[in-house]
Structure formats: C-alpha cells, structure tokens
Write a protein that holds these residues in place. Structure first.
Motif, PDB file in Angstrom:
ATOM      1  N   MET A 437      -8.099  -9.120  -3.736  1.00 50.05           N
ATOM      2  CA  MET A 437      -7.673  -7.759  -3.394  1.00 50.05           C
ATOM      3  C   MET A 437      -8.517  -7.200  -2.244  1.00 50.05           C
ATOM      4  O   MET A 437      -7.987  -6.582  -1.320  1.00 50.05           O
ATOM      5  CB  MET A 437      -7.798  -6.848  -4.625  1.00 50.05           C
ATOM      6  N   ARG A 438      -9.821  -7.439  -2.305  1.00 54.78           N
ATOM      7  CA  ARG A 438     -10.681  -6.962  -1.216  1.00 54.78           C
ATOM      8  C   ARG A 438     -10.325  -7.662   0.094  1.00 54.78           C
ATOM      9  O   ARG A 438     -10.333  -7.049   1.163  1.00 54.78           O
ATOM     10  CB  ARG A 438     -12.152  -7.209  -1.553  1.00 54.78           C
ATOM     11  N   GLY A 439      -9.991  -8.942  -0.011  1.00 57.50           N
ATOM     12  CA  GLY A 439      -9.606  -9.684   1.190  1.00 57.50           C
ATOM     13  C   GLY A 439      -8.329  -9.129   1.811  1.00 57.50           C
ATOM     14  O   GLY A 439      -8.207  -9.020   3.035  1.00 57.50           O
ATOM     15  N   ILE A 440      -7.372  -8.787   0.966  1.00 57.30           N
ATOM     16  CA  ILE A 440      -6.115  -8.214   1.469  1.00 57.30           C
ATOM     17  C   ILE A 440      -6.383  -6.866   2.132  1.00 57.30           C
ATOM     18  O   ILE A 440      -5.863  -6.557   3.213  1.00 57.30           O
ATOM     19  CB  ILE A 440      -5.088  -8.082   0.313  1.00 57.30           C
ATOM     20  N   LYS A 441      -7.213  -6.070   1.491  1.00 58.86           N
ATOM     21  CA  LYS A 441      -7.576  -4.772   2.074  1.00 58.86           C
ATOM     22  C   LYS A 441      -8.206  -4.957   3.460  1.00 58.86           C
ATOM     23  O   LYS A 441      -7.840  -4.302   4.434  1.00 58.86           O
ATOM     24  CB  LYS A 441      -8.546  -4.051   1.124  1.00 58.86           C
ATOM     25  N   GLN A 442      -9.133  -5.894   3.545  1.00 58.16           N
ATOM     26  CA  GLN A 442      -9.824  -6.182   4.811  1.00 58.16           C
ATOM     27  C   GLN A 442      -8.838  -6.637   5.893  1.00 58.16           C
ATOM     28  O   GLN A 442      -8.956  -6.262   7.062  1.00 58.16           O
ATOM     29  CB  GLN A 442     -10.869  -7.270   4.529  1.00 58.16           C
ATOM     30  N   LEU A 443      -7.851  -7.419   5.451  1.00 60.43           N
ATOM     31  CA  LEU A 443      -6.850  -7.924   6.393  1.00 60.43           C
ATOM     32  C   LEU A 443      -5.996  -6.788   6.956  1.00 60.43           C
ATOM     33  O   LEU A 443      -5.722  -6.738   8.160  1.00 60.43           O
ATOM     34  CB  LEU A 443      -5.968  -8.927   5.631  1.00 60.43           C
ATOM     35  N   PHE A 444      -5.562  -5.884   6.086  1.00 56.90           N
ATOM     36  CA  PHE A 444      -4.724  -4.778   6.526  1.00 56.90           C
ATOM     37  C   PHE A 444      -5.547  -3.717   7.261  1.00 56.90           C
ATOM     38  O   PHE A 444      -5.023  -3.035   8.138  1.00 56.90           O
ATOM     39  CB  PHE A 444      -4.032  -4.109   5.319  1.00 56.90           C
ATOM     40  N   ASP A 445      -6.788  -3.548   6.860  1.00 63.63           N
ATOM     41  CA  ASP A 445      -7.566  -2.374   7.278  1.00 63.63           C
ATOM     42  C   ASP A 445      -8.995  -2.800   7.585  1.00 63.63           C
ATOM     43  O   ASP A 445      -9.929  -2.510   6.849  1.00 63.63           O
ATOM     44  CB  ASP A 445      -7.542  -1.365   6.108  1.00 63.63           C
ATOM     45  N   PRO A 446      -9.166  -3.490   8.724  1.00 68.68           N
ATOM     46  CA  PRO A 446     -10.473  -4.119   8.997  1.00 68.68           C
ATOM     47  C   PRO A 446     -11.629  -3.117   9.037  1.00 68.68           C
ATOM     48  O   PRO A 446     -12.757  -3.483   8.716  1.00 68.68           O
ATOM     49  CB  PRO A 446     -10.268  -4.807  10.353  1.00 68.68           C
ATOM     50  N   ASN A 447     -11.369  -1.877   9.407  1.00 64.77           N
ATOM     51  CA  ASN A 447     -12.464  -0.892   9.445  1.00 64.77           C
ATOM     52  C   ASN A 447     -12.579  -0.074   8.161  1.00 64.77           C
ATOM     53  O   ASN A 447     -13.369   0.865   8.103  1.00 64.77           O
ATOM     54  CB  ASN A 447     -12.273   0.045  10.642  1.00 64.77           C
ATOM     55  N   ASN A 448     -11.765  -0.425   7.162  1.00 64.52           N
ATOM     56  CA  ASN A 448     -11.787   0.277   5.873  1.00 64.52           C
ATOM     57  C   ASN A 448     -11.704   1.800   6.047  1.00 64.52           C
ATOM     58  O   ASN A 448     -12.472   2.552   5.455  1.00 64.52           O
ATOM     59  CB  ASN A 448     -13.059  -0.099   5.082  1.00 64.52           C
ATOM     60  N   ILE A 449     -10.745   2.216   6.854  1.00 61.76           N
ATOM     61  CA  ILE A 449     -10.609   3.670   7.084  1.00 61.76           C
ATOM     62  C   ILE A 449      -9.631   4.333   6.121  1.00 61.76           C
ATOM     63  O   ILE A 449      -9.702   5.535   5.905  1.00 61.76           O
ATOM     64  CB  ILE A 449     -10.150   4.001   8.525  1.00 61.76           C
ATOM     65  N   LEU A 450      -8.694   3.549   5.539  1.00 62.01           N
ATOM     66  CA  LEU A 450      -7.602   4.190   4.815  1.00 62.01           C
ATOM     67  C   LEU A 450      -7.905   4.323   3.328  1.00 62.01           C
ATOM     68  O   LEU A 450      -7.994   3.333   2.606  1.00 62.01           O
ATOM     69  CB  LEU A 450      -6.289   3.428   5.048  1.00 62.01           C
ATOM     70  N   ASN A 451      -8.066   5.558   2.896  1.00 60.96           N
ATOM     71  CA  ASN A 451      -8.318   5.899   1.488  1.00 60.96           C
ATOM     72  C   ASN A 451      -9.406   5.016   0.870  1.00 60.96           C
ATOM     73  O   ASN A 451      -9.194   4.415  -0.192  1.00 60.96           O
ATOM     74  CB  ASN A 451      -7.007   5.791   0.692  1.00 60.96           C
ATOM     75  N   PRO A 452     -10.567   4.973   1.514  1.00 58.16           N
ATOM     76  CA  PRO A 452     -11.621   4.086   1.006  1.00 58.16           C
ATOM     77  C   PRO A 452     -12.056   4.494  -0.401  1.00 58.16           C
ATOM     78  O   PRO A 452     -11.995   5.651  -0.776  1.00 58.16           O
ATOM     79  CB  PRO A 452     -12.767   4.285   2.010  1.00 58.16           C
ATOM     80  N   GLY A 453     -12.478   3.496  -1.171  1.00 58.70           N
ATOM     81  CA  GLY A 453     -12.976   3.770  -2.519  1.00 58.70           C
ATOM     82  C   GLY A 453     -11.890   4.031  -3.536  1.00 58.70           C
ATOM     83  O   GLY A 453     -12.128   4.627  -4.580  1.00 58.70           O
ATOM     84  N   THR A 454     -10.672   3.559  -3.238  1.00 60.09           N
ATOM     85  CA  THR A 454      -9.537   3.786  -4.135  1.00 60.09           C
ATOM     86  C   THR A 454      -8.931   2.450  -4.562  1.00 60.09           C
ATOM     87  O   THR A 454      -8.899   1.511  -3.769  1.00 60.09           O
ATOM     88  CB  THR A 454      -8.454   4.624  -3.408  1.00 60.09           C
ATOM     89  N   ALA A 455      -8.479   2.393  -5.792  1.00 60.49           N
ATOM     90  CA  ALA A 455      -7.647   1.300  -6.321  1.00 60.49           C
ATOM     91  C   ALA A 455      -8.379  -0.024  -6.535  1.00 60.49           C
ATOM     92  O   ALA A 455      -8.130  -0.727  -7.498  1.00 60.49           O
ATOM     93  CB  ALA A 455      -6.409   1.059  -5.455  1.00 60.49           C
ATOM     94  N   ILE A 456      -9.263  -0.414  -5.612  1.00 61.21           N
ATOM     95  CA  ILE A 456      -9.965  -1.693  -5.771  1.00 61.21           C
ATOM     96  C   ILE A 456     -11.458  -1.484  -5.548  1.00 61.21           C
ATOM     97  O   ILE A 456     -11.867  -0.556  -4.859  1.00 61.21           O
ATOM     98  CB  ILE A 456      -9.450  -2.776  -4.803  1.00 61.21           C
ATOM     99  N   ARG A 457     -12.253  -2.350  -6.151  1.00 64.46           N
ATOM    100  CA  ARG A 457     -13.705  -2.246  -6.024  1.00 64.46           C
ATOM    101  C   ARG A 457     -14.208  -3.087  -4.876  1.00 64.46           C
ATOM    102  O   ARG A 457     -13.711  -4.181  -4.648  1.00 64.46           O
ATOM    103  CB  ARG A 457     -14.367  -2.740  -7.320  1.00 64.46           C
TER     104      ARG A 457
END
Lengths: 457, 457
Positions: A437-457
């Motif tokens: 899940m973290r990998g998918i997040k990183q792939l979609f949102d490399p700078n982690n700008i979108l709703n950080p700290g939500t849904a996944i750890r």
C-alpha cells in the motif's frame, strides 16, 4: 512552510480562496466526535476550484512547493479523513455541484464530485429511477462517498457504493487528469485502477466526476419495523432472513432508546412503541403482489424468531420518515458519546458479536448502545462519554476491535481508516500488504502531498 | 536459461513435475483460435504444487534464477493469458481442487483456486444455494475466473465475478502468502488490494483460495427464448427490457444460425425454430407468482418491440439445456472462425454497435455472425476464417474495436487483455495510466517473473 495564497487566487480567482481563520472553521473539521478527533493545523488555506484543470494546477503548485493538500467533500466523515492536520491547502469540492446527465437509456447518472447524496437521489427520483444504497447523511458528496466506498443502509441486496461506480474522472496527485471506465457494465482492460481509487480515501487522487449505475424504480416497496423485547433475538433473526430466499434491500437493527432519541431530535415520531430493539427491513419487488409476498415471508421468519410486533409501512412518506429517523441517528447520539465504532463481522457471527459487546459492557460497568447495518454484519456500538472521564474509553474500543477480529471481522466496514484508525490497523494487517500500500501511494504521489497520514501507515 | 527440474521436484515431489514435451501439450495452449494464438516457448517445465507454501517456494526459486512463471487454471481463456510464451515454469493449479466449505449460515463458499466452475455450481446447488453468474465453460477454475474477472451470462442483475469475491489467499510474486478480506460484506480497511488482484490476469499474484458470496436459491426461475426475424429488433429490445422495472439475471442475444450449430455440436436441439435471432432471458423471483408476473412483463415488452415468437421454459432441465447450448457456442464456432472479439459498449448503444458491425461486414464483403451478453452491452462478433486468407482479418478486427471505442466502449469486456490484445490498448489507454499499471507491476514483481507480457504494456 509558505502557502502562496496569491498563486492560488491566480488559479481559481480571488473569490474562491479563504485565508482568514474565522471564515474557514467549517472546513477544518468533519463529524468525528470531539473526544476522538484530531486538531486541525494552524496554517491552512481553503481553495474552491471549479474545474479539474484548476485542481490540476493546484496540485502541480503543491508538488513544486511540497505542500500537503486535503481534498474535502461535505465533511460528513467520522474518522478525520478530510481534516487538514498539517499546514496545507484544503480543496473544497463544493463548486463541482452539477448533475451533468441522468441517462435513462443506459440507467446511469453522471455527476460532478460535489453533488450531494440528496441532490443525486432527487435527480434519480425525478427520472423515475433508483440509486439503491443510502449511505446515511444526505449532505455527503459523491466524490467523498466513492473515495470512502460508503455503505449505509440498503446495501444488502445490491451492495455498497463500489458496486455502482462505473466511471471516474480523477486528478492524480501529480496533476494529470485521467478518466477510467465509462457507461459500461463490463470492462476488463488492464489492471483496474478505478477499483483502486474507490476506497482510497483521497490519497491516490481527487475524484472530480463519476458515472454511477442506476436501477429502474421498483414497482413496489415496503418497510417493516419489527419489535423485539431482547436485542439478541432481533440480531439472531438476521441470518434466518438472509437464508429465507427473500433478500431485503436493507436489514437494520436499532436499539429502541437510540432510535426514539433520533426521532425526538428531528421532531418526528418513531412508529414502534413496543420492545427494546427493532429490525427495520426495506423490501422492494417487481410488483405490489411480490412485495406483499415478501412481507409475509419476512413476518413469518421474524415471528418464528421471537418478534413481538410487526408494523408494515407502505406509503411513500411513512417509509421515507423511517429511513430518515434511522439515517439521522448519529446527529442525535453525537453529543452523548465519546465515539462510535464501525466493526464488521461475518453475518452469521452477529449474535456472537453482540454477546461480546455485552461482556465488554459488563466488564467495564457501562452500557454499549448499538445500531447495526445488520444484514451486512456491520455494527456501530456507541461508547458513552463517561468512559472518557473514567479513562477507559480506549480500552473499551480496543476490546471491541479485538472481539470483531477474533470473529473474522475488521475494524472498519464502511467509515474507513481515516486518520484516527491508523493505529488499529496493526491489530489485523500483515506488514507485506502495508508495504505494498505504501508503495502504491509512493507511485501515485511521490511527494506525499495528497491527504498525508490517511488510510495507510 | 536453465530450469532446474530437480529443484522443482524437491519442492513438489517427483510425480508433479513434467519435463517431457510430449506430456505437456495440454499445458501449453489455451482456447484462443489457432489463427490468433501465439507460439509456446521451447523450454518449459510444468509443475503441479498442492499448497500455497509450495507455490511460495517455486516463486522464490524463480526470483533467484529470474525464470518466468505462468500460473495456469483450466486454460479456458481466449487471449493466450495463461500461455508460456517465454522459457519458464508453468504452475498448474489442478491440485487445488477442494471445496473447503459451503457456509450456509454466511452464504459463502470457500474454494481452492483449482476448483472448477462445474464443481462450484454442484456444491452450491447441493446446499440449496445459488452462485448467480455463469461465466461460460464449466471447466474454468475459480482462480482463473477471479484473475480474469469473468463475466458471462447471468451478470445483468447482480454483476460479474468481482462482485462476489469477498476474500482471497494469494501468493505474491516475491513469495509471501497473504490473505485479503474474508466472509465480509463490508470492508474498508486501507487500499483495497483484493480488488486490484481481481482482473490482474495473473501478473500480481497467484490466487490459491477464494471466499465467494452466494445467494439463496430463488423460489422460481424461468427462461424465455424470444424470436425475431431481424436481429436489430432483438438488440433494440434490450434497453427497453432494462428500463422495464424487471431485471432479468441474463439477457443474451444469439444469431439463430450460431445457436443451432452449438445445439447440433452437442447433439441437442435448440427449442426455437422461428426467426433469425433470439433473445434469451433468464428470470428469477421470490415466488412462482413473481416469476410469472416477470415473464408476462417481459413478453409484453418483447412483443411491443417486434418479437415473432416467445417460448417459456420452466422445468429445470429445459432451462439447463438452454443455458448449456448457449454456453458452449464457442466450442462449435472455434473451428470455423479466425477469432472472436469481446467489445463492450454502453447498453443503450447496442443498436448502433450492431449497425457498425453490419457496415463493416458490408465494406469487407463478409458476414459477421454475433452473439452478445446483450444486457451488459457485451458483443462477441465472429470473424470468419476466409478473412485470414484474404489478408483482412486484422483490418476487420481493428475496425470493430474502433467502432466500439467511438461509442464509449472498450476492446474487452470480459475476456481480458491477455497477451494478444496488448497492441490494441493504445487505441484507448492514456499513457499515464499505463505508467501507473507498470509501476504497480514493478512494485509487486520487481523481477517481472510472473506471467510477463500479459495484461499491461
């Protein structure tokens, strides 16, 4: 961090940026109880774009400056999912408020993400069609309902919101505007990113438009309110209903005290006066006769399982009132409770979960009122405020979660993880899946700008 | 590349590794027509593990040696999805053949991935329950049906296979064994990896076990065979049916020539003798009366839209025969055709798609026979072998795809991309989404060992 309000105004226009704190209070919170909710960050700017292109430009700016962005629907969530907990930009979707098309030929509605559930239901009703699920608060917005894969009542027969979503327009965190799916009932082209976006809680993209499947309006409907003098009897009836051959659209359980409180809060009257708990069954059929037959079958099942009274509502307004009183329970309960829970167990384990709730209540010398989307195995137990004062609210919550997990359940069936349930994921998640899940997040949102700290750890 | 058969035997036992080419022919192909299919690679070893743990060890070995691995169900696919096109290991799932539990209380079945659709339907029937969809060939395996998100008939009312999958056990390409979901009707914990695995065509993991939602058996069912002397009239009836308020489980269209050929191929008799095309409607209801009412409504709609004859089958065997003749069409057609297509359009565009097929047939001076899961907007047009000889088969196929896309459709509704449709994705996919799909693949399978060259470019 500096948020350049002038740059944001250049994108959306001067009238659509809020920088004064006293004007943005309603954009900082959601409906999470005060005892559970987090604090919003200090330095927040609220932006109200009107097009996907404007959102794209905001996200590009945010990526350049590494500014967190919080997409926000109506803020009806219960897990702080839309709350800006770091300095950043809140994107309110309120101007995406058009029902673009009710397509009677394809039985689909195309709605912008800020359209409310109430608007959607009205547009669908006017076209003599039906959107079966009813995810509670009718102020909720389409984008939020999809990002949260909302459930609610009327999900028993045809499923939760995921089942209805056939197409999406999404602005990705990196600014690209993409479309997925369409007015299609079958679509197997490549990995299904649309189903990944559904229930992604705003961390993989901002939904701007949705194509949603509708059904023809049923020729007949009826709502049964079935009373019991023991909630265990009510809950234990549910698996028998599910196995009866008749599938209601909704099978709800409500404590009598709770539902009458909701009715009073609305200045309405709950129709059933007997018993300590009720099942609410919503039936829909292909003809009046069919509904009558279903109602008879349901009555037999309930009577054979200890029901003491059964009311049948057939008039449209009566049925709408029952659904409204049910849907607005949370508004009545919110001032009284520390928080609610959203555990889901296999439907046949409903009785065991109720036993566990009783045991936990006894152990902590408290009362755990509850309602349940019982047909889905989805309980909302209420924890009273006194538990906070006694310093045991967290213990009670964790015991409830553990009991659900022990029965093959999960810590959230429909409300989602948001920001306040992250810590409970460790009770049930394996590290490898969290890594993916973290990998998918990183792939979609490399700078982690979108709703950080939500849904996944 | 060296594939170490001894190491594989050490994992699964000597009896479960095939290295001789003459013994593995049935593992090298699927049901794709010879004119469309690819060639299997030269250096292939077939392995038949019995547990998820054995699969994990095979995948770890394959990662160390960078050996491609091809998971394989029953090989009923039509897009070479399971074919080993590079030297590597075929993992046959045939020993995962146990129905582990039919849970009548929760209305769920737990089946190993190699259980066939036929086995599943028999186990469900014996428990007096129903698995509504019928994805064609009953030899297909559960794992393959989920990896391909199979559709087929009976998907109109309750949806395709995705809607029924509630839990999975999966061996990831890197060897971890993970479980997702459970006997749950609602589950919103984090990003939904289970829905990403569904329709991933074996590139993100090997499904070893599934928990699948069932329904109570309907009290009554009926199958209508409706005859038309013009297939346009038949197809144009479909949107009227969908809007009527009665939702059939299946709305199929079949050319008369095609369906009678299938009947003859099976030594059976197609019940309808009139007309050039038929709609087949499968109705299910909460009582015999309800089904009778639905059948009357359907008859009225069809007669008002040009039907010339309507047969109603009510006996179980009659209905089963009709479904069997329908489901086995491909076996009869396969020797005659260069290939079939799997385009899907919005249901209200069925008529326009049929017009387009007629125009393409006229332009290329050929006949395009067709069947359709019409209620889902899903056509399977057949391209005759003569088109290959004339060197225009590819042109005809691309024109069909383009016509579907122009109507808001897709190049595959249910058969998937596999290995032979990759090149057509460029007709409809945007580069950013393809980049994300490749990123997800890389994340799950860093060495690209699992079913390479399938589903995504």
């Amino acid at each position: 961090m500096m948020i350049d309000a002038e740059a944001l105004k250049a994108i959306v226009g001067d009238d659509w940026v809020i920088t004064r704190r006293d004007q943005m209070q309603t954009y900082l919170y959601d409906e999470t109880t005060p005892d559970q909710r987090l604090e919003p960050a200090e330095n927040v700017v609220v932006v109200k774009p009107a097009t996907a292109q404007e959102i794209s430009e905001i996200l590009k700016l945010a990526n350049r400056e590494k500014i967190p962005v919080y997409p926000r629907g109506a803020g009806t969530g219960l897990v702080c999912g839309a709350m800006p907990t770091q300095d950043g930009i809140v994107i309110s979707m309120e101007r995406f408020d058009k029902v673009e098309e009710v397509d009677k030929e394809n039985l689909m509605i195309v709605a912008q993400a800020g359209v409310t559930l109430g608007q959607l239901l009205a547009a669908v009703d006017e076209a003599d069609l039906l959107f079966p699920p009813h995810p509670g608060d009718e102020g909720a917005q389409v984008g939020g309902m999809i990002a949260a894969n909302a459930g609610g009542s009327r999900a028993v027969k045809y499923g939760v919101v995921r089942q209805y979503v056939k197409g999406l327009e999404v602005v990705l965190p990196t600014g690209e505007i993409v479309t997925m799916g369409g007015k299609l009932l079958k679509n197997n082209t490549g990995l299904d990113l649309m189903h990944l976006l559904i229930d992604s809680e705003g961390i993989l993209g901002i939904i701007t438009r949705a194509t949603i499947r509708l059904y023809p309006k049923f020729a007949g409907t009826a709502t049964l309110v079935v009373s019991y003098d023991d909630r265990h009897k009510a809950i234990n009836t549910v698996p028998r209903i599910l196995q009866s051959g008749v599938i209601p659209m909704a099978i709800e359980y409500v404590d009598h005290d709770v539902i009458t409180m909701s009715a009073e809060n609305l200045g309405m009257k709950w129709p059933a006066q007997q018993g300590t708990g009720h099942l609410v069954l919503i039936l829909a059929g292909s003809s009046e006769d069919d509904v009558f037959y279903q109602a008879e079958t349901m009555s037999d099942v309930c009577q054979n399982n200890g029901a003491i009274d059964i009311l049948i509502a057939e008039r449209h307004q009566e049925q709408a009132d029952i659904l409204k009183i049910r849907s607005e329970i949370y508004s009545a309960m919110k001032p009284l409770i520390a928080g609610d829970s959203d555990i889901t167990v296999p439907p046949a384990s409903l009785g065991k979960m109720l036993d566990a709730l009783d045991e936990i209540a006894e152990k902590y010398e408290t009362k755990i009122a509850t309602i349940a989307h019982a047909g889905d195995g989805n309980f909302h137990p209420y924890m009273l405020k006194e538990l906070v004062a006694r310093g045991v609210a967290e213990d009670v919550k964790v015991e409830i979660y553990k009991a659900a997990i022990a029965l093959g359940g999960v810590v959230t069936g429909e409300h989602g993880v948001g920001k306040i349930r992250l810590k409970y994921l460790e009770l049930m998640m394996d590290p490898k899946q969290e890594e993916l899940m973290r990998g998918i997040k990183q792939l979609f949102d490399p700078n982690n700008i979108l709703n950080p700290g939500t849904a996944i750890r």
